[in-house]
Design an enzyme around this catalytic site. Structure first.
Site, PDB file in Angstrom:
ATOM      1  N   CYS A  73      -5.983   0.568   5.373  1.00  0.00           N
ATOM      2  CA  CYS A  73      -6.561  -0.769   5.505  1.00  0.00           C
ATOM      3  C   CYS A  73      -6.150  -1.361   6.853  1.00  0.00           C
ATOM      4  O   CYS A  73      -5.313  -0.805   7.572  1.00  0.00           O
ATOM      5  CB  CYS A  73      -6.106  -1.663   4.349  1.00  0.00           C
ATOM      6  SG  CYS A  73      -4.367  -2.153   4.413  1.00  0.00           S
TER       7      CYS A  73
ATOM      8  N   TRP B 243       2.290  -6.223  19.122  1.00  0.00           N
ATOM      9  CA  TRP B 243       3.496  -6.955  18.775  1.00  0.00           C
ATOM     10  C   TRP B 243       4.683  -6.086  19.113  1.00  0.00           C
ATOM     11  O   TRP B 243       4.712  -4.894  18.789  1.00  0.00           O
ATOM     12  CB  TRP B 243       3.490  -7.287  17.296  1.00  0.00           C
ATOM     13  CG  TRP B 243       4.759  -7.903  16.800  1.00  0.00           C
ATOM     14  CD1 TRP B 243       5.197  -9.172  17.059  1.00  0.00           C
ATOM     15  CD2 TRP B 243       5.734  -7.313  15.948  1.00  0.00           C
ATOM     16  NE1 TRP B 243       6.384  -9.409  16.418  1.00  0.00           N
ATOM     17  CE2 TRP B 243       6.744  -8.270  15.728  1.00  0.00           C
ATOM     18  CE3 TRP B 243       5.869  -6.073  15.362  1.00  0.00           C
ATOM     19  CZ2 TRP B 243       7.860  -8.023  14.947  1.00  0.00           C
ATOM     20  CZ3 TRP B 243       6.979  -5.824  14.580  1.00  0.00           C
ATOM     21  CH2 TRP B 243       7.954  -6.789  14.384  1.00  0.00           C
TER      22      TRP B 243
ATOM     23  N   TYR C 270      -3.847  -6.385  19.017  1.00  0.00           N
ATOM     24  CA  TYR C 270      -2.690  -7.169  19.443  1.00  0.00           C
ATOM     25  C   TYR C 270      -1.474  -6.266  19.411  1.00  0.00           C
ATOM     26  O   TYR C 270      -1.257  -5.537  18.428  1.00  0.00           O
ATOM     27  CB  TYR C 270      -2.487  -8.359  18.504  1.00  0.00           C
ATOM     28  CG  TYR C 270      -1.242  -9.136  18.787  1.00  0.00           C
ATOM     29  CD1 TYR C 270      -1.194 -10.013  19.868  1.00  0.00           C
ATOM     30  CD2 TYR C 270      -0.112  -8.967  18.016  1.00  0.00           C
ATOM     31  CE1 TYR C 270      -0.038 -10.726  20.154  1.00  0.00           C
ATOM     32  CE2 TYR C 270       1.045  -9.676  18.290  1.00  0.00           C
ATOM     33  CZ  TYR C 270       1.077 -10.546  19.355  1.00  0.00           C
ATOM     34  OH  TYR C 270       2.222 -11.250  19.637  1.00  0.00           O
TER      35      TYR C 270
ATOM     36  N   CYS D  48       0.854  -1.195   0.000  1.00  0.00           N
ATOM     37  CA  CYS D  48       0.000   0.000   0.000  1.00  0.00           C
ATOM     38  C   CYS D  48       0.887   1.242   0.000  1.00  0.00           C
ATOM     39  O   CYS D  48       2.051   1.200   0.421  1.00  0.00           O
ATOM     40  CB  CYS D  48      -0.888   0.010   1.237  1.00  0.00           C
ATOM     41  SG  CYS D  48      -2.053  -1.358   1.315  1.00  0.00           S
TER      42      CYS D  48
ATOM     43  N   GLU E 136       0.791   3.736   1.942  1.00  0.00           N
ATOM     44  CA  GLU E 136       1.229   4.087   3.293  1.00  0.00           C
ATOM     45  C   GLU E 136       2.510   3.343   3.652  1.00  0.00           C
ATOM     46  O   GLU E 136       3.426   3.921   4.234  1.00  0.00           O
ATOM     47  CB  GLU E 136       0.144   3.752   4.320  1.00  0.00           C
ATOM     48  CG  GLU E 136      -1.107   4.567   4.178  1.00  0.00           C
ATOM     49  CD  GLU E 136      -2.184   3.882   3.349  1.00  0.00           C
ATOM     50  OE1 GLU E 136      -3.373   4.095   3.634  1.00  0.00           O
ATOM     51  OE2 GLU E 136      -1.839   3.121   2.408  1.00  0.00           O
TER      52      GLU E 136
ATOM     53  N   ARG F 133      -9.954  11.268  -6.094  1.00  0.00           N
ATOM     54  CA  ARG F 133     -10.846  10.440  -5.279  1.00  0.00           C
ATOM     55  C   ARG F 133     -10.803  10.805  -3.807  1.00  0.00           C
ATOM     56  O   ARG F 133     -11.587  10.310  -3.015  1.00  0.00           O
ATOM     57  CB  ARG F 133     -10.527   8.957  -5.471  1.00  0.00           C
ATOM     58  CG  ARG F 133     -10.921   8.455  -6.859  1.00  0.00           C
ATOM     59  CD  ARG F 133     -10.709   6.959  -7.029  1.00  0.00           C
ATOM     60  NE  ARG F 133      -9.295   6.612  -6.926  1.00  0.00           N
ATOM     61  CZ  ARG F 133      -8.816   5.649  -6.149  1.00  0.00           C
ATOM     62  NH1 ARG F 133      -9.616   4.917  -5.420  1.00  0.00           N
ATOM     63  NH2 ARG F 133      -7.522   5.392  -6.122  1.00  0.00           N
TER      64      ARG F 133
END
Length: 135
Positions: free
Chosen positions: A94, A133, A131, A60, A62, A88
């Site tokens: 995501c 990590w 979560y 992506c 990002e 757009r």
């Protein structure tokens, strides 16, 4: 519910960098998946990236912007935004990007679209109870 903050002049500058990046590198009208992103370092420097869309997946925008910032020595990032080609507008990250942002930059603000216009939220607000990590 997101605790959205209004955009700052720095946020608008970051949005404009992402827009310029995607406009200069778009796949054109048929490139509906072309996205640009920009991230700001704590020192004020900005880094841009563009996605590499492919039917098998791909990074992506990002993640490309994060990688570019890292490659140029930025370790502390404050804000990120992604925009689509062909005007757009702003897109939220995501789920995978949200998790990576949380793991690497848990205090980063993410510029998001809303029905009332864009604002920014902490990535921790985008993944409550995620979560954690630790590399």
């Amino acid at each position: 519910m997101l605790n959205l903050q209004p955009l700052t002049d720095d946020d608008r500058e970051l949005i404009e960098l992402a827009r310029r990046t995607v406009d200069a590198n778009t796949d054109g009208p048929d490139g509906v998946y072309t996205m640009g992103a920009a991230v700001r370092g704590a020192d004020g420097r900005m880094y841009a990236g563009i996605n590499l869309y492919h039917f098998t997946g791909g990074p992506c925008a990002e993640l490309v912007a994060l990688g570019r910032a890292r490659a140029e020595g930025a370790r502390e990032l404050t804000t990120i935004v992604a925009v689509g080609n062909e005007n757009r507008g702003i897109f939220g990250p995501c789920g995978r990007d949200r998790q990576i942002l949380l793991d690497y930059h848990p205090t980063i603000r993410v510029i998001m679209p809303t029905p009332d216009g864009p604002g920014s939220a902490l990535v921790t607000d985008l993944l409550p109870g995620a979560y954690r990590w630790t590399p």
